[in-house]
Design a protein around this motif. Structure first.
Motif, mmCIF file in Angstrom:
data_model
loop_
_atom_site.group_PDB
_atom_site.id
_atom_site.type_symbol
_atom_site.label_atom_id
_atom_site.label_comp_id
_atom_site.label_asym_id
_atom_site.label_seq_id
_atom_site.Cartn_x
_atom_site.Cartn_y
_atom_site.Cartn_z
ATOM 1 N N SER A 142 31.128 33.906 32.284
ATOM 2 C CA SER A 142 32.505 34.380 32.455
ATOM 3 C C SER A 142 32.905 34.282 33.917
ATOM 4 O O SER A 142 32.102 34.561 34.811
ATOM 5 C CB SER A 142 32.639 35.829 31.971
ATOM 6 O OG SER A 142 32.525 35.900 30.566
ATOM 7 N N GLN A 162 34.771 31.068 29.883
ATOM 8 C CA GLN A 162 35.908 31.965 29.745
ATOM 9 C C GLN A 162 36.416 32.331 31.137
ATOM 10 O O GLN A 162 35.619 32.579 32.036
ATOM 11 C CB GLN A 162 35.459 33.245 28.998
ATOM 12 C CG GLN A 162 36.572 33.929 28.266
ATOM 13 C CD GLN A 162 36.099 35.054 27.325
ATOM 14 O OE1 GLN A 162 36.900 35.606 26.609
ATOM 15 N NE2 GLN A 162 34.836 35.394 27.317
ATOM 16 N N PHE A 215 38.957 34.995 33.159
ATOM 17 C CA PHE A 215 39.719 36.240 33.098
ATOM 18 C C PHE A 215 40.655 36.333 34.302
ATOM 19 O O PHE A 215 40.326 35.865 35.398
ATOM 20 C CB PHE A 215 38.783 37.451 33.096
ATOM 21 C CG PHE A 215 37.997 37.594 31.823
ATOM 22 C CD1 PHE A 215 38.520 38.292 30.744
ATOM 23 C CD2 PHE A 215 36.752 37.004 31.687
ATOM 24 C CE1 PHE A 215 37.812 38.410 29.562
ATOM 25 C CE2 PHE A 215 36.032 37.110 30.500
ATOM 26 C CZ PHE A 215 36.567 37.822 29.429
ATOM 27 N N ILE A 258 44.803 42.488 31.527
ATOM 28 C CA ILE A 258 43.724 41.508 31.627
ATOM 29 C C ILE A 258 44.040 40.342 30.696
ATOM 30 O O ILE A 258 44.189 40.533 29.494
ATOM 31 C CB ILE A 258 42.368 42.120 31.247
ATOM 32 C CG1 ILE A 258 42.063 43.356 32.116
ATOM 33 C CG2 ILE A 258 41.248 41.085 31.388
ATOM 34 C CD1 ILE A 258 40.768 44.080 31.730
#
Lengths: 164, 164
Positions: free
Chosen positions: A82, A118, A120, A159
């Motif tokens: 991530s 991913q 964020f 988020i």
């Protein structure tokens, strides 16, 4: 707008002059609190001093008159794959020409190439950030969470996330 | 269980020996990955070296045989009054006696005293953390967000929060 048509050279290594360039860019937007700009500048300083060990990676868009925008991102410690986008800034004079999108796409390419799965993005729910949120949504980011009163009473954290 | 009945002295200043004590405590639980323990220890080291400037605050519970548990927390940068609980660990030999609750209550008192209004806790959604999640819920924490695949595929991050 196609990245190839933009008169920008993308650069990934922070240089000493980026410390002041990032301060100038962030100030030009009128969007950040002074203490936020201090942090944005600190991340560049740490990367200039400590390189990859800082945990911060960058994309700088160098245009005809210096750096016109940049993004700062990094692997989130203790996660498999991530990443967080910490900052993305386009100087006020060069906004609305697709540079933000090109920067974000460049970040996504770098993250994917490093095995990231991913990305964020934390942002504020304040009215002032509405265009920013629309921008992320247009790039395929989804609201993964809303944390009320996170930044301050009445100022939630939103988020966003996107699978890469 | 009442804190006064526990044979613990709460201490808020990290000391040199806490670096090894925290490593031993975290290892004893069998709950953390080696790289997580490295980070837990790093935060103590940074606080020992840089004091309050590290941004990390602590509650250590000293019992008859050294430190039996501790918590690490701090103000979240760029927020008015939000705090994060970074670590809370009770050594395996001293679990299930209310020490975790006492530590968390001590953290909440410290945060409130410093003007904090909200405490956030990130934890994993893995089965292994089910007791941990029940513990937070029993202390009045609510699930504010679930971020799928955050730590790894199939390992979500759960964000708890409590208004103080």
């Amino acid at each position: 707008m196609n990245e190839q048509r933009l008169p920008y050279v993308f650069r990934y290594e922070p240089q000493l002059q980026d410390i002041e360039q990032v301060r100038t860019l962030a100030e030009s937007t009128g969007n950040f609190y002074p203490e936020e700009i201090v942090v944005a500048v600190q991340l560049v300083q740490e990367a200039v001093e400590h390189g990859a060990a800082s945990g911060y990676q960058f994309v700088f868009a160098d245009g005809p008159s210096g750096c016109h925008g940049y993004a700062c991102f990094g692997h989130i410690p203790l996660t498999r794959s991530s990443y967080d986008l910490y900052w993305i800034v386009v100087g006020r004079a060069w906004q609305r020409q697709g540079l933000g999108r090109s920067l974000l796409e460049a970040v996504e390419r770098r993250v994917r190439a490093a095995g990231g799965t991913q990305l964020f993005i934390d942002t504020s729910g304040r009215d002032q950030y509405q265009a920013t949120r629309r921008f992320y949504e247009a790039q395929g980011y989804q609201q993964a969470a809303i944390l009320p009163d996170f930044y301050a009473p009445g100022d939630p954290k939103i988020i966003y996330s996107k699978k890469l």
